[in-house]
Design a protein around this motif. Structure first.
Motif, mmCIF file in Angstrom:
data_model
loop_
_atom_site.group_PDB
_atom_site.id
_atom_site.type_symbol
_atom_site.label_atom_id
_atom_site.label_comp_id
_atom_site.label_asym_id
_atom_site.label_seq_id
_atom_site.Cartn_x
_atom_site.Cartn_y
_atom_site.Cartn_z
ATOM 1 N N ALA A 124 0.486 -1.460 -0.072
ATOM 2 C CA ALA A 124 -0.047 0.144 -0.052
ATOM 3 C C ALA A 124 0.715 0.940 -0.611
ATOM 4 O O ALA A 124 0.790 2.104 -0.828
ATOM 5 N N GLU A 125 1.642 0.987 0.825
ATOM 6 C CA GLU A 125 2.784 2.622 0.632
ATOM 7 C C GLU A 125 3.583 2.091 -0.529
ATOM 8 O O GLU A 125 3.694 3.274 -0.853
ATOM 9 N N PHE A 126 4.216 1.181 -1.623
ATOM 10 C CA PHE A 126 4.628 1.417 -2.303
ATOM 11 C C PHE A 126 3.940 2.216 -3.511
ATOM 12 O O PHE A 126 3.898 2.936 -4.821
ATOM 13 N N MET A 127 2.160 1.807 -3.609
ATOM 14 C CA MET A 127 1.683 2.222 -4.414
ATOM 15 C C MET A 127 0.675 3.312 -4.581
ATOM 16 O O MET A 127 -0.052 4.196 -4.918
ATOM 17 N N ASP A 128 0.752 3.644 -3.092
ATOM 18 C CA ASP A 128 0.532 5.313 -2.449
ATOM 19 C C ASP A 128 -1.127 5.385 -2.275
ATOM 20 O O ASP A 128 -1.354 6.255 -2.573
ATOM 21 N N MET A 129 -1.208 4.383 -2.061
ATOM 22 C CA MET A 129 -2.778 4.288 -1.464
ATOM 23 C C MET A 129 -3.368 4.747 -0.473
ATOM 24 O O MET A 129 -4.163 5.143 -0.749
ATOM 25 N N ALA A 130 -2.811 5.461 0.657
ATOM 26 C CA ALA A 130 -2.689 6.603 1.285
ATOM 27 C C ALA A 130 -3.280 8.024 0.427
ATOM 28 O O ALA A 130 -4.275 8.514 1.735
ATOM 29 N N ALA A 131 -2.642 8.110 -0.544
ATOM 30 C CA ALA A 131 -3.426 9.592 -1.350
ATOM 31 C C ALA A 131 -4.575 9.307 -1.884
ATOM 32 O O ALA A 131 -5.080 10.939 -2.815
ATOM 33 N N ALA A 132 -4.785 8.509 -2.638
ATOM 34 C CA ALA A 132 -5.861 8.587 -3.258
ATOM 35 C C ALA A 132 -7.534 8.429 -2.638
ATOM 36 O O ALA A 132 -7.703 8.109 -1.494
ATOM 37 N N ALA A 133 -8.457 9.765 -3.343
ATOM 38 C CA ALA A 133 -9.458 9.962 -2.489
ATOM 39 C C ALA A 133 -10.186 10.493 -3.750
ATOM 40 O O ALA A 133 -10.498 11.560 -3.519
ATOM 41 N N GLU A 134 -10.487 9.825 -4.982
ATOM 42 C CA GLU A 134 -11.750 10.507 -6.062
ATOM 43 C C GLU A 134 -12.645 9.545 -5.483
ATOM 44 O O GLU A 134 -13.710 10.258 -6.063
ATOM 45 N N VAL A 135 -13.614 8.947 -5.066
ATOM 46 C CA VAL A 135 -14.093 8.470 -4.437
ATOM 47 C C VAL A 135 -14.631 8.735 -3.213
ATOM 48 O O VAL A 135 -13.821 9.072 -1.851
ATOM 49 N N SER A 136 -16.317 9.184 -2.844
ATOM 50 C CA SER A 136 -15.813 9.589 -1.189
ATOM 51 C C SER A 136 -15.576 8.322 -0.296
ATOM 52 O O SER A 136 -15.829 7.603 -0.272
#
Length: 574
Positions: A95-107
């Motif tokens: 998750a850190e590698f894919m930068d999954m904490a920064a995605a916020a396009e869905v509610s």
């Protein structure tokens, strides 16, 4: 039309995924798609099929298995993946590698980062085997596991489990504290306490899972978490004992360098001297890094008082013909020992005792290397004079080693011999050795004279009651008749009258065995008597020759010539 991505995970496996499905959850995919423009959003070399784009993910934590879980998480909206102890570490790093904490396009999308963090918070409650498996996973997740804090959490869970002995845990025959474990334990430690055994039950499990590259990280982390230095040291030795056999040369070098790097930061008392010499013996053909070898020498030097003669008999490196044994290495040990002793002399009260132990050890080593015909005088001198004067109370062993060296190296000049003899303090020689030196033809005459003079000084000091360690004086009568009544003998008084009435002689000496004084005096007299006999022989021959010359000249030249010849004779021979 959906944008299909061909995701190549480290060349292991190719995944076909929808960019629009992954982008809301994965910031890295979103950024790649935005940077690609007209189909150029790729990482690394790519040869995509028609209608798709290739993304190469190099160094993906957890490999293809972890990416499949990430993709399933995105396709199911976060509900299709269960975070467990077996995959929490890998998923957190992925998750850190894919930068999954920064995605916020869905509610309020589900966050894989938050899910894995929650699972990792519960790691201290995991079973021991689950924590060990997590340690094994971390080796494939570096360096992301360190940057995310996963590695620190795993080590913290390890320490928590190590502090508690399972109720049914009983050390097996392969335990590091068993009788077979001799690599790191001195021979005197034949019986170890139950407390130590209970603290090392986890050795075997970690030895199985830790690779050479992970050993130093885990060991340093254990020290940082407050693990006892003695336990860490025994674990490192046990690891080497189990893993060195059958390993490649590169792996052996990596394991040894990692172990030495950690041991250098441990307390000196926690590291076994015998184990350090074992590392030295194994590492000799492997050519460790210079800094690692220096650290190993410094550690051995700091514990040189625990070494044995067999430990020091290290053969010279291959291709070296200067000596049979590596004398240079022993000199480095001595330098390290003296440096460590000097640094701790202000606080440690046992330094004189340790110094004398090393002095006895070096005397044994000198006796072992003295018969070596290839040992150069300069090295022998350096070895004989390396220790300070306080290291030896008696110089008999040093004298005997030098005697052997002189007998083997018969071509030494008197100057070279005198340089070697500078290591001897003649006042610390026993009467027997002094007597032997006075008659020893291998030693220069100057050395014999110095020995006799120093012994004479010692004897005078003893008879006069001088010296740094003044003791109570007591009278000793050497005559059969008692001393005169006018001489009152008291334990603490000194008397100038040595000869009393009736011929009685009273000697005042320190509390010292009179037989030792007699031996000192006898050795001096024997040495002087031997040299006087030699001079008498020379004079006798000179007298005989001169008598013949006088008889011959008397008949030819008369009385005047005879008187002249008589005057030409040396006074001592006439």
């Amino acid at each position: 039309m959906a944008c299909v991505l061909e995701v190549d995970v480290d060349g292991e496996e190719l995944f076909l995924v929808d960019k629009d499905v992954l982008a809301p959850f994965c910031g890295r995919i979103k950024n790649l798609a935005a940077a690609g423009g007209g189909g150029e959003g790729v990482v690394g070399a790519a040869a995509p099929a028609r209608g798709s784009r290739r993304v190469v993910l190099r160094g993906f934590p957890g490999g293809a298995e972890a990416f499949e879980l990430v993709a399933r998480f995105c396709y199911t909206g976060g509900g299709g993946v269960a975070v467990t102890s077996s995959n929490a570490c890998a998923l957190r790093c992925a998750a850190e590698f894919m930068d999954m904490a920064a995605a916020a396009e869905v509610s309020t999308p589900p966050s894989l980062v938050k899910m894995t963090e929650k699972a990792l918070d519960e790691m201290p409650q995991w079973s021991w085997q689950s924590v060990v498996d997590a340690v094994k996973q971390c080796q494939r997740l570096l360096p992301v596991a360190e940057s995310t804090g996963v590695f620190d959490r795993v080590v913290g869970a390890l320490v928590s489990h190590m502090a508690v002995l399972p109720g049914d845990a009983t050390p097996t025959s392969s335990s590091p504290e068993s009788s077979a474990f001799r690599f790191s334990c001195d021979t005197k430690s034949s019986c170890l306490s139950t407390r130590c055994t209970s603290r090392t039950w986890w050795f075997e499990d970690l030895v199985v899972v830790l690779g050479p590259g992970m050993l130093e990280r885990v060991a340093r982390a254990l020290v940082a978490k407050g693990t006892d230095h003695g336990v860490v040291s025994r674990f490192l030795f046990y690891y080497l004992k189990c893993r060195l056999a059958g390993a490649t040369a590169d792996d052996k070098r990596a394991m040894l360098e990692a172990a030495v790097a950690v041991m250098a930061g441990l307390d000196r008392s926690s590291v076994s001297c015998k184990g350090l010499f074992g590392i030295l013996r194994i590492s000799s053909p492997l050519k460790l890094a210079a800094s690692c070898h220096d650290s190993l020498v410094a550690m051995i030097g700091g514990k040189l008082d625990h070494a044995t003669l067999d430990n020091l008999l290290v053969p010279s490196p291959a291709g070296t013909t200067s000596s049979l044994y590596d004398v240079t290495l022993v000199l480095r040990f001595l330098d390290a020992f003296l440096h460590a002793a000097g640094a701790g002399a202000g606080a440690a009260r046992d330094e004189p005792t340790r110094l004398k132990k090393v002095g006895k050890l070096i005397d044994l080593y000198l006796a072992e290397v003295a018969p070596d015909p290839s040992l150069r005088p300069a090295k022998f001198v350096e070895l004989a004079t390396a220790l300070p004067a306080a290291a030896r109370d008696c110089h008999d062993a040093l004298y005997r080693a030098i005697d052997v060296y002189f007998q083997v190296h018969t071509r030494l000049t008197d100057e070279e011999k005198m340089r070697i003899c500078k290591g001897i303090n003649y006042e610390k020689l026993s009467p027997e050795c002094c007597k032997h030196l006075a008659r020893n033809a291998s030693f220069p005459t100057r050395a014999a004279v110095q020995a006799l003079a120093s012994q004479h000084t010692v004897l005078k000091s003893l008879l006069r009651g001088g010296g740094p360690d003044q003791q109570q004086l007591k009278p000793v009568s050497v005559s059969s008749s008692p001393p005169p009544a006018r001489l009152k003998h008291r334990g603490g008084e000194e008397h100038d009258d040595l000869v009393g009435g009736g011929g009685g002689v009273v000697l005042y000496a320190r509390r010292l065995d009179l037989s030792l004084e007699s031996q000192n005096l006898r050795s001096l007299l024997d040495g002087m008597h031997w040299r006087v006999m030699e001079l008498e022989k020379v004079c006798s021959r000179m007298k005989t020759q001169m008598s013949k010359m006088k008889a011959a000249r008397r008949g030819a030249a008369g009385g005047g010539a005879g008187r002249a010849s008589s005057r030409s004779l040396p006074r001592m021979c006439s």
